[in-house]
Design a protein around this motif. Structure first.
Motif, short mmCIF file in Angstrom:
data_model
loop_
_atom_site.label_atom_id
_atom_site.label_comp_id
_atom_site.label_asym_id
_atom_site.label_seq_id
_atom_site.Cartn_x
_atom_site.Cartn_y
_atom_site.Cartn_z
N SER A 89 0.83 -1.20 0.00
CA SER A 89 0.00 0.00 0.00
C SER A 89 0.86 1.25 0.00
O SER A 89 0.59 2.21 -0.73
N GLN A 90 1.92 1.26 0.80
CA GLN A 90 2.81 2.43 0.84
C GLN A 90 3.61 2.55 -0.45
O GLN A 90 3.89 3.65 -0.92
N ALA A 91 3.98 1.42 -1.06
CA ALA A 91 4.74 1.47 -2.32
C ALA A 91 3.89 2.05 -3.44
O ALA A 91 4.40 2.76 -4.32
N TYR A 95 4.16 4.99 -6.79
CA TYR A 95 4.11 4.37 -8.11
C TYR A 95 5.13 3.24 -8.27
O TYR A 95 5.76 3.08 -9.31
N LEU A 96 5.33 2.49 -7.21
CA LEU A 96 6.23 1.34 -7.24
C LEU A 96 5.44 0.04 -7.28
O LEU A 96 4.36 -0.06 -6.71
N ALA A 138 9.34 5.22 4.48
CA ALA A 138 9.75 6.53 3.96
C ALA A 138 9.88 6.47 2.46
O ALA A 138 10.12 5.42 1.88
N PRO A 139 9.71 7.60 1.78
CA PRO A 139 9.87 7.61 0.32
C PRO A 139 11.31 7.36 -0.07
O PRO A 139 12.24 7.60 0.68
N VAL A 145 15.72 7.28 -9.33
CA VAL A 145 14.34 6.81 -9.24
C VAL A 145 13.40 7.95 -8.84
O VAL A 145 12.31 8.11 -9.40
N SER A 146 13.83 8.76 -7.86
CA SER A 146 13.00 9.87 -7.42
C SER A 146 12.77 10.86 -8.55
O SER A 146 11.66 11.37 -8.74
#
Length: 292
Positions: A89-91, A95-96, A138-139, A145-146
């Motif tokens: 869910s956090q990924a 958009y991972l 954390a992001p 990638v960012s």
């Protein structure tokens, strides 16, 4: 756990989960130990037992222990599902798309490394991490990638803005088309109304002509008949004037409504012809009155 590729934040997350799993494991082992102690206290009160009695006690103990172990295994599986749900869910917020390799879960070398970590590093970092609160994933901080994620987000936002602008344009065009359609429908209704009035004028013209013919034929009759015919003629003229006034009002209304439409020019030509016909009728009436 450098061999696993964890950074400091992820390592703390792993330690927290291992601490949670250890506490659940210790609690379940205590429960199993209590099962054995309960058997000792409740059944082992005699000095000798028969084979059947021993078998019965072992069967009962087996059922209890089996139930406890099965409950723990089920609870562990469900707990892992909830953990994976949090990670996925956090990924998704960044958009991972995470993927898992089930075969790695039975990698003996990695399992031994985890066990070694639990015996050494986990114990040394246990006290240090006691005050760490429950953080969230954390992001990603990696520049490449960012940056790609940010570019994709900007692109999607721009595309969304373009679609919104296009939608507003289409909505405006649709509203304009609807207004034009409404105006055309109103113009058509007004035109049909004027055509009806024109038909009424034609009918009145025919009536006037018939009355005039009757009047001319009855001139040699008596004066009473002539007077009736004259009154009918006057009444018809009044009706004609009334219709002409209505037509004039209708023309004014049409001028206001049809000035911006394509039907205005055609309507104007029709009204001009009808006005000429009315003028001709008036001339005929005047000549007729002069003849009288």
């Amino acid at each position: 756990m450098a061999e696993f590729g964890f950074n400091e934040h992820h390592q703390n997350e792993v330690i927290n989960y291992m601490r949670f799993a250890r506490s659940k494991r210790v609690l379940r082992l205590k429960t199993i130990d209590s099962c054995f102690e309960e058997l000792k206290d409740s059944r082992l009160v005699e000095e000798t037992f028969t084979v059947d009695e021993v078998r019965e006690m072992l069967d009962g103990l087996q059922a209890v222990v089996r139930g406890e172990v099965e409950t723990e295994l089920i609870n562990t599986a469900h707990t892992n599902v909830l953990l994976l749900r949090q990670l996925f869910s956090q990924a998704e917020k960044f958009y991972l798309r995470l993927q898992t390799d089930i075969s790695e879960l039975e990698n003996r070398e990695l399992l031994e490394q985890v066990a070694e970590f639990e015996k050494t590093d986990f114990k040394t970092t246990d006290k240090v991490n006691q005050e760490i609160s429950k953080p969230k994933l954390a992001p990603l901080n990696e520049g490449g990638v960012s940056e790609l994620l940010n570019k994709e987000i900007v692109r999607l936002q721009e595309e969304n803005d373009k679609l919104k602008s296009r939608l507003r344009t289409i909505e405006s065009q649709a509203m304009n088309a609807l207004d034009e359609k409404t105006k055309a429908e109103r113009a058509l209704k007004d035109l049909q109304k004027v055509q009806g009035e024109q038909q009424e004028i034609s009918s009145l013209e025919d009536t006037v002509a018939a009355l005039r013919a009757d009047y001319e034929k009855s001139l040699s009759a008596n004066s009473a008949s002539q007077k009736d015919l004259q009154e009918n003629l006057i009444s018809a003229k009044h009706d004609l004037l009334r219709v002409q006034e209505q037509l004039a009002l209708a023309e004014k209304e049409l001028e206001k409504k049809f000035q911006q439409t394509a039907a205005y020019r055609n309507m104007k030509e029709i009204l001009t012809k009808k006005n000429e016909q009315i003028k001709e009728i008036r001339k005929r009436l005047q000549r007729y009155e002069s003849d009288e």
